[in-house]
Design a protein around this motif. Structure first.
Motif, PDB file in Angstrom:
ATOM      1  N   LEU A   5       0.942  -1.442   0.058  1.00 37.30           N
ATOM      2  CA  LEU A   5       0.248   0.563  -0.069  1.00 37.30           C
ATOM      3  C   LEU A   5       0.866   1.056   0.264  1.00 37.30           C
ATOM      4  O   LEU A   5       1.924   1.789   0.697  1.00 37.30           O
ATOM      5  N   GLU A   6       1.096   2.052  -0.809  1.00 36.55           N
ATOM      6  CA  GLU A   6       1.583   3.161  -0.712  1.00 36.55           C
ATOM      7  C   GLU A   6       0.465   4.903  -1.131  1.00 36.55           C
ATOM      8  O   GLU A   6      -0.140   4.395  -2.503  1.00 36.55           O
ATOM      9  N   ASN A   7       1.109   6.189  -0.721  1.00 40.47           N
ATOM     10  CA  ASN A   7       1.033   7.184  -0.770  1.00 40.47           C
ATOM     11  C   ASN A   7       1.594   8.096  -0.887  1.00 40.47           C
ATOM     12  O   ASN A   7       3.110   7.767  -1.327  1.00 40.47           O
ATOM     13  N   SER A   8       1.286   9.099  -0.765  1.00 43.98           N
ATOM     14  CA  SER A   8       2.631  10.107  -1.312  1.00 43.98           C
ATOM     15  C   SER A   8       3.241  10.330   0.522  1.00 43.98           C
ATOM     16  O   SER A   8       4.371  10.754   0.469  1.00 43.98           O
ATOM     17  N   SER A   9       2.853   9.755   1.235  1.00 47.26           N
ATOM     18  CA  SER A   9       3.582   9.884   2.781  1.00 47.26           C
ATOM     19  C   SER A   9       4.420   8.757   3.370  1.00 47.26           C
ATOM     20  O   SER A   9       5.670   8.521   3.280  1.00 47.26           O
ATOM     21  N   LEU A  10       3.804   7.311   2.567  1.00 47.38           N
ATOM     22  CA  LEU A  10       3.729   6.272   3.143  1.00 47.38           C
ATOM     23  C   LEU A  10       4.271   5.372   2.454  1.00 47.38           C
ATOM     24  O   LEU A  10       2.959   4.959   1.355  1.00 47.38           O
ATOM     25  N   LYS A  11       5.200   4.310   2.340  1.00 52.55           N
ATOM     26  CA  LYS A  11       5.037   2.942   1.578  1.00 52.55           C
ATOM     27  C   LYS A  11       5.107   1.814   2.700  1.00 52.55           C
ATOM     28  O   LYS A  11       5.816   2.053   3.208  1.00 52.55           O
ATOM     29  N   LEU A  12       4.273   1.372   2.603  1.00 55.40           N
ATOM     30  CA  LEU A  12       3.856   0.103   3.726  1.00 55.40           C
ATOM     31  C   LEU A  12       3.735  -1.330   2.604  1.00 55.40           C
ATOM     32  O   LEU A  12       3.285  -1.344   2.129  1.00 55.40           O
ATOM     33  N   ARG A  86      -7.541 -11.189   0.890  1.00 53.07           N
ATOM     34  CA  ARG A  86      -9.229 -11.320   0.864  1.00 53.07           C
ATOM     35  C   ARG A  86      -9.825  -9.994   0.082  1.00 53.07           C
ATOM     36  O   ARG A  86     -10.799  -9.983  -0.868  1.00 53.07           O
ATOM     37  N   ASN A  87      -9.033  -8.808   0.357  1.00 53.54           N
ATOM     38  CA  ASN A  87      -9.727  -7.474  -0.167  1.00 53.54           C
ATOM     39  C   ASN A  87      -8.352  -6.680  -0.755  1.00 53.54           C
ATOM     40  O   ASN A  87      -8.009  -6.317   0.741  1.00 53.54           O
ATOM     41  N   GLN A  88      -8.697  -5.928  -1.395  1.00 56.31           N
ATOM     42  CA  GLN A  88      -6.958  -5.243  -1.752  1.00 56.31           C
ATOM     43  C   GLN A  88      -7.509  -3.767  -2.567  1.00 56.31           C
ATOM     44  O   GLN A  88      -8.232  -4.210  -3.464  1.00 56.31           O
ATOM     45  N   THR A  89      -7.660  -3.010  -1.848  1.00 61.75           N
ATOM     46  CA  THR A  89      -8.333  -1.181  -3.133  1.00 61.75           C
ATOM     47  C   THR A  89      -6.825  -0.071  -2.777  1.00 61.75           C
ATOM     48  O   THR A  89      -5.986  -0.974  -2.749  1.00 61.75           O
ATOM     49  N   GLU A  90      -7.204   0.686  -3.318  1.00 61.01           N
ATOM     50  CA  GLU A  90      -5.893   1.414  -3.170  1.00 61.01           C
ATOM     51  C   GLU A  90      -5.145   1.660  -2.105  1.00 61.01           C
ATOM     52  O   GLU A  90      -4.114   2.312  -1.991  1.00 61.01           O
TER      53      GLU A  90
END
Length: 294
Positions: A5-12, A86-90
């Motif tokens: 999971l990734e956005n402009s602040s964090l990458k998990l 089981r599920n992944q979204t943005e």
């Protein structure tokens, strides 16, 4: 299998093994890694999920009625089980598993377990969702065990950091002997009623387990740095704080728990285990905590 999971602040980064968080990269601090990376010299874990027990049962066994069960101890079998994505979204991902013939050998209840991670800005939330799919009352514990790199930045020391509760707090410490609780508590003194200055010898006797906390939000930070880790664990009654005993391990585990290790004198009856949770058939239990990365 690895997921991101990734956005402009964090990458998990996550692993389906245990549905475990494996990496927290802070893009706002030079792509620095905030999650402990499992150096086995100190502790091979990173951020295991704990279910259906928290802590240890003696000799890895407990009973329900007259039946004795052997379970992975400490902290149960979720952390060593490959979960289904089981599920992944943005901005979210869900890992889960259902009871099986194999789990029923170790734990006599049918269940459906999910851990849901949601990322928003520089904060992520970890939600546990447990459904009792059995026809009898289910007994269980649930918790988390994330480890964070401390110090965060080069040139800092472990002792520069403190755990600071958001509000004045007068917790009690659950007293342990060799990883099992005695059934007693004692006041745990905080500096200025809010602060635990970190030092390695805090953990010479293993984990600190706190209870009866009026404040359930804390910051791990240093006066020498603007960077910090904020943990909000409002849904959890106990907090474990730990690193490898008798070491200078460069990390700290902040562990929200709803459950406790067995008592020293316990006969290991699960239904009488300290702080055990109960769930009626077809009901669902939820608890969550959040982590803000600065």
């Amino acid at each position: 299998m690895e997921y991101i999971l990734e956005n402009s602040s964090l990458k998990l980064t996550f692993d389906s093994l245990g549905g475990e968080l494996r990496s927290i990269i802070n893009k706002n601090n030079g792509n620095k890694e905030y999650l402990w990376q499992g150096n086995p010299e100190f502790w091979a874990g990173r951020s295991p999920n704990l279910f259906p027990i928290v802590g240890r049962v003696k000799e890895g066994q407990y009973k329900v009625g007259e039946t004795v069960y052997t379970i992975k101890s400490p902290h149960g079998f979720i952390r060593i089980t490959d979960l289904e994505m089981r599920n992944q979204t943005e901005n979210s991902i869900t890992f889960g598993m259902s009871s099986s013939e194999e789990t029923l050998k170790a734990y006599p209840y049918e269940f459906d377990f999910n851990v849901i991670f949601t990322l928003e800005g520089n904060k992520f939330t970890v939600k546990y969702d447990v459904k009792n799919t059995d026809n009898k009352v289910m007994y269980f514990s649930v918790g988390a065990h994330p480890g964070f790199n401390i110090p965060i930045n080069e040139g800092e020391k472990f002792e520069d950091y403190s755990i600071i509760f958001e509000d004045d707090c007068t917790p009690n410490e659950v007293i342990c002997e060799n990883c099992f609780i005695t059934g007693d508590k004692r006041p745990f003194e905080l500096k200025n009623n809010r602060e635990i200055p970190l030092r390695h010898n805090l953990f010479d006797n293993d984990a600190i387990i706190l209870a009866d906390m009026r404040s359930r939000k804390l910051t791990v930070g240093s006066a020498k740095s603007a960077n910090s880790i904020v943990v909000d664990f409002a849904d959890f009654d106990y907090l474990g704080i730990w690193h490898k005993p008798l070491s200078e391990a460069p990390y700290i585990c902040i562990e929200p728990w709803n459950g406790l290790p067995s008592e020293v004198t316990s006969d290991e009856e699960l239904t009488e285990k300290p702080a055990i949770l109960t769930l009626e058939p077809e009901k669902t239990y939820n608890a969550q905590y959040s982590v803000e990365i600065n």
